[in-house]
Write a protein that holds these residues in place. Structure first.
Motif, PDB file in Angstrom:
ATOM      1  N   LYS A 183       4.051 -16.758  21.664  1.00  0.00           N
ATOM      2  CA  LYS A 183       5.106 -16.896  20.745  1.00  0.00           C
ATOM      3  C   LYS A 183       6.494 -17.389  21.449  1.00  0.00           C
ATOM      4  O   LYS A 183       6.858 -16.529  22.525  1.00  0.00           O
ATOM      5  CB  LYS A 183       5.335 -15.589  19.976  1.00  0.00           C
ATOM      6  N   THR A 184       7.202 -18.269  21.036  1.00  0.00           N
ATOM      7  CA  THR A 184       7.366 -18.777  19.761  1.00  0.00           C
ATOM      8  C   THR A 184       6.897 -20.181  19.690  1.00  0.00           C
ATOM      9  O   THR A 184       6.005 -20.753  18.893  1.00  0.00           O
ATOM     10  CB  THR A 184       8.733 -18.902  19.043  1.00  0.00           C
ATOM     11  N   ARG A 185       7.516 -21.058  20.905  1.00  0.00           N
ATOM     12  CA  ARG A 185       7.025 -22.362  20.769  1.00  0.00           C
ATOM     13  C   ARG A 185       5.691 -22.738  21.273  1.00  0.00           C
ATOM     14  O   ARG A 185       5.033 -23.814  21.348  1.00  0.00           O
ATOM     15  CB  ARG A 185       7.965 -23.089  21.391  1.00  0.00           C
TER      16      ARG A 185
ATOM     17  N   LEU B  71       2.688 -21.392  20.111  1.00  0.00           N
ATOM     18  CA  LEU B  71       1.733 -21.673  19.043  1.00  0.00           C
ATOM     19  C   LEU B  71       1.706 -23.018  18.538  1.00  0.00           C
ATOM     20  O   LEU B  71       0.724 -23.793  18.408  1.00  0.00           O
ATOM     21  CB  LEU B  71       1.983 -20.583  18.079  1.00  0.00           C
TER      22      LEU B  71
ATOM     23  N   VAL C 127      -2.231 -16.642  18.532  1.00  0.00           N
ATOM     24  CA  VAL C 127      -0.634 -16.466  19.039  1.00  0.00           C
ATOM     25  C   VAL C 127      -0.513 -15.200  19.670  1.00  0.00           C
ATOM     26  O   VAL C 127      -1.133 -14.156  18.918  1.00  0.00           O
ATOM     27  CB  VAL C 127       0.052 -16.562  17.721  1.00  0.00           C
TER      28      VAL C 127
ATOM     29  N   ASP D  80       2.395 -12.368  20.888  1.00  0.00           N
ATOM     30  CA  ASP D  80       3.610 -11.779  20.913  1.00  0.00           C
ATOM     31  C   ASP D  80       3.742 -11.002  22.202  1.00  0.00           C
ATOM     32  O   ASP D  80       3.092  -9.817  22.451  1.00  0.00           O
ATOM     33  CB  ASP D  80       3.908 -11.011  19.886  1.00  0.00           C
TER      34      ASP D  80
ATOM     35  N   ASP E 234       3.667  -9.811  16.738  1.00  0.00           N
ATOM     36  CA  ASP E 234       3.339 -10.757  15.904  1.00  0.00           C
ATOM     37  C   ASP E 234       2.142 -11.476  16.423  1.00  0.00           C
ATOM     38  O   ASP E 234       1.664 -12.719  16.321  1.00  0.00           O
ATOM     39  CB  ASP E 234       4.548 -12.100  15.858  1.00  0.00           C
ATOM     40  N   THR E 235       1.346 -10.722  17.242  1.00  0.00           N
ATOM     41  CA  THR E 235      -0.017 -11.348  17.728  1.00  0.00           C
ATOM     42  C   THR E 235      -0.895 -11.333  16.887  1.00  0.00           C
ATOM     43  O   THR E 235      -1.003 -10.710  15.684  1.00  0.00           O
ATOM     44  CB  THR E 235      -0.481 -10.334  18.828  1.00  0.00           C
TER      45      THR E 235
ATOM     46  N   ASP F  58       2.652 -22.411  26.864  1.00  0.00           N
ATOM     47  CA  ASP F  58       3.807 -22.132  26.441  1.00  0.00           C
ATOM     48  C   ASP F  58       4.634 -23.345  26.631  1.00  0.00           C
ATOM     49  O   ASP F  58       4.105 -24.456  27.228  1.00  0.00           O
ATOM     50  CB  ASP F  58       4.348 -20.904  27.415  1.00  0.00           C
TER      51      ASP F  58
END
Length: 176
Positions: A40-42, A44, A66, A68, A85-86, A101
């Motif tokens: 996370k973030t970019r 994914l 994804v 986190d 947010d995994t 990543d």
């Protein structure tokens, strides 16, 4: 932060991701046991793009999740996260996990990602794919797949813009 240079435009990013996709397939002898996990973030959107390129070239669907890493960081004092947010909807045990990543810098995010993955199961191997490797490692971590190597000074920064998040695809070199 001022823009010093545009290192990659959308076409160059697309070519780099195409190359990364083929390298992942080649190094793993196919993708039957491969899963992609975007940090996370970019990471994914980049992982999703790699999966799409592999699907298009080889007609094989690779699972994408994804991760986190916030709660696994060791470089943020008193860091608390209220959410995780995994979303990894597959087993990682005995899989070839490719972490994806945008920028590899100190290696601390990747270290946190490895710790998080191992808590989920024991993969056969964990590999790392990054759009940009900018150097300045604080940990002995290296990428297996690199879109672009960009030696930077510590007074510079790299910004990977993605259509899904920023409305454009580019890699920029910035002054801090």
């Amino acid at each position: 932060m001022g823009i010093k240079a545009k290192l990659l435009d959308s076409g160059a990013m697309d070519r780099a991701l195409t190359r990364l996709s083929h390298e992942i397939v080649e190094k793993n002898g196919g993708v039957e046991n491969v899963v992609l996990i975007g940090i996370k973030t970019r990471g994914l959107p980049l992982a999703n793009r790699v999966a799409e390129k592999i699907k298009k070239a080889y007609d094989i669907t690779i699972p994408v999740g994804v991760l986190d890493t916030a709660r696994f960081r060791d470089d943020r004092e008193n860091f608390e996260t209220t959410s995780d947010d995994t979303d990894i909807p597959f087993e990682v045990a005995n899989k070839n996990v490719v972490l994806v990543d945008d920028v590899l810098y100190t290696g601390r995010t990747v270290r946190a990602a490895i710790e998080a993955i191992i808590k989920l199961g024991r993969p056969s191997i964990i590999e790392l794919a990054v759009m940009v490797d900018r150097g300045h490692r604080e940990l002995p971590i290296r990428p297996d797949f690199i879109g672009k190597n960009v030696p930077t000074s510590k007074a510079e920064n790299i910004k990977v813009n993605l259509m899904e998040i920023d409305g454009e695809d580019s890699v920029l070199l910035l002054d801090n």
